[in-house]
Design an enzyme around this catalytic site. Structure first.
Site, mmCIF file in Angstrom:
data_model
loop_
_atom_site.group_PDB
_atom_site.id
_atom_site.type_symbol
_atom_site.label_atom_id
_atom_site.label_comp_id
_atom_site.label_asym_id
_atom_site.label_seq_id
_atom_site.Cartn_x
_atom_site.Cartn_y
_atom_site.Cartn_z
ATOM 1 N N CYS A 158 -6.642 -2.191 7.130
ATOM 2 C CA CYS A 158 -7.794 -1.297 6.955
ATOM 3 C C CYS A 158 -9.034 -2.027 6.478
ATOM 4 O O CYS A 158 -10.105 -1.895 7.046
ATOM 5 C CB CYS A 158 -7.440 -0.194 5.968
ATOM 6 N N CYS B 38 0.836 -1.205 0.000
ATOM 7 C CA CYS B 38 0.000 0.000 0.000
ATOM 8 C C CYS B 38 0.868 1.252 0.000
ATOM 9 O O CYS B 38 0.595 2.212 -0.724
ATOM 10 C CB CYS B 38 -0.936 0.003 1.204
#
Length: 374
Positions: free
Chosen positions: A204, A108
């Site tokens: 997340c 990410c």
């Protein structure tokens, strides 16, 4: 080449990645105090499809907006969910399918925060971006090095090791010189809405859900046997993808005759036979490795490995630095450790350091046992 960060702050436009947390909030505030032209940008990287918003994106956006309103800066928003799915999440699933334990935060950072976000910020006319990561940067001639954050409890260089020096050169890390309590104190002093907000934990897109419940939405589980190192079948697992090396919880083993009281740990995942190999005791010999092989290596800046190098390494976040010798062999990168390493896990990252400088790292392909296995 002059680093963009060396320009006059008053003439430098910086867009801060605002997560809705305290670290990015204080980063924006500090940059304003340093005289930069500051704006914020909130990234949405995951599309919730069930209305429950596990990522708390709505709440985080509201917090980011409240902070930007408080300190008087504009907040942009951008949706990178498609990029996240293509470049991070699909790789995450492939790794689990292959029986490995990946770390999506590292991808990410490389693909979203320091690529999609950086490109988008530059398209908005930014000179630099900034994030709330606990790392530092140092310009040395034509290169920009990535350094550990000063707070050893919060240093996040492990997660940024796959970001290139050119991207680091375009980024400021205002809280990298601070310790976490200082950051919260600054936020509280300036009345920021995020001052007491809890740090985010976990991945997340999984949020507060049980990991196994999330994973089975995307991958079919393949149950199989649980065996001891002697080959005795003592139970069943629901799928190798739910387990990682060194894991103790969730094995469902207990009450075995003559087994003793010591807890059971995952020692090995036999992908060929779909078998989970377990053993008793936190110090079981199978848990320890003397060396590892790594692939998908990324260096922050080019390094010379024409001969073996004495470095330090981490095979997991927050691990203390481990002395090792790194060499480039015919089969790839091999790190040999001075001391036994516990629970070296294929799919996780090994990150290499030279003192406080994060050199880069790669994905653990395989671990070499510390002692011979029968």
């Amino acid at each position: 080449m002059t680093s963009p960060a060396l320009k006059d702050p008053a003439k430098t436009r910086v867009i801060v990645g605002m997560s809705g947390g305290v670290d990015s909030s204080v980063s924006a505030l500090l940059l304003i105090e340093q005289g930069y032209q500051v704006e914020g940008l909130f990234m949405k990287n995951w599309e919730e499809d069930d209305g429950t918003e596990y990522c708390t994106a709505r709440e985080d956006l509201a917090d980011a907006q409240a902070v930007c309103d408080r300190i008087g800066i504009k907040l942009h928003t951008a949706n990178f969910a498609a990029e996240y799915w293509d470049n991070v999440f699909e790789h995450f699933l492939e790794e689990y399918k292959a029986g490995r334990t990946p770390n999506p935060d590292i991808l990410c950072n490389r693909e979203i925060k320091f690529k999609a976000f950086l490109d988008y910020a530059l398209s908005l006319g930014a000179d630099l971006i900034a994030t709330g990561h606990y790392v530092r940067r140092r310009d040395t001639g034509d290169l920009t090095e990535l350094l550990k954050g000063l707070d050893p409890n919060k240093d996040q260089s492990y997660f940024l090791h796959a970001v290139g020096g050119k991207e680091i050169a375009r980024t400021l890390f205002p809280v990298g010189e601070l310790e976490k309590p200082e950051v919260r104190a600054i936020a509280e002093k300036h009345g920021l809405a995020t001052a007491k907000k809890k740090d985010s934990t976990g991945i997340c897109f999984i949020g507060e859900r049980r990991f196994s419940d999330f994973l089975k939405q995307y991958l079919p589980a393949q149950p199989g046997d649980i065996e001891t190192t002697e080959g005795e079948v003592i139970g069943r697992h629901h799928g190798l993808m739910y387990h990682t090396i060194g894991q103790r919880q969730g094995l469902g083993i207990g009450g075995l005759k003559d087994a003793g009281d010591e807890p059971w740990y995952v020692l090995h995942k036999d992908l060929t036979r779909n078998v989970l190999v377990v053993g008793q005791g936190n110090e079981h010999p199978w848990l320890f490795s003397r060396a590892l092989l790594a692939s998908e290596i990324f260096w922050v800046n080019p390094i010379d490995l024409s001969s073996p190098r004495q470095l330090t390494a981490k095979v997991r976040y927050r691990q203390s630095d481990q002395q090792c010798t790194l060499e480039l062999t015919e089969t790839g990168y091999r790190a040999v450790f001075d001391e036994p390493q516990r629970a070296v896990t294929p799919g996780q990252s090994v990150v290499f350091y030279d003192g406080e400088v994060c050199l880069g790292g790669g994905v653990i392909e395989a671990a070499e046992p510390w002692s011979p296995r029968a």
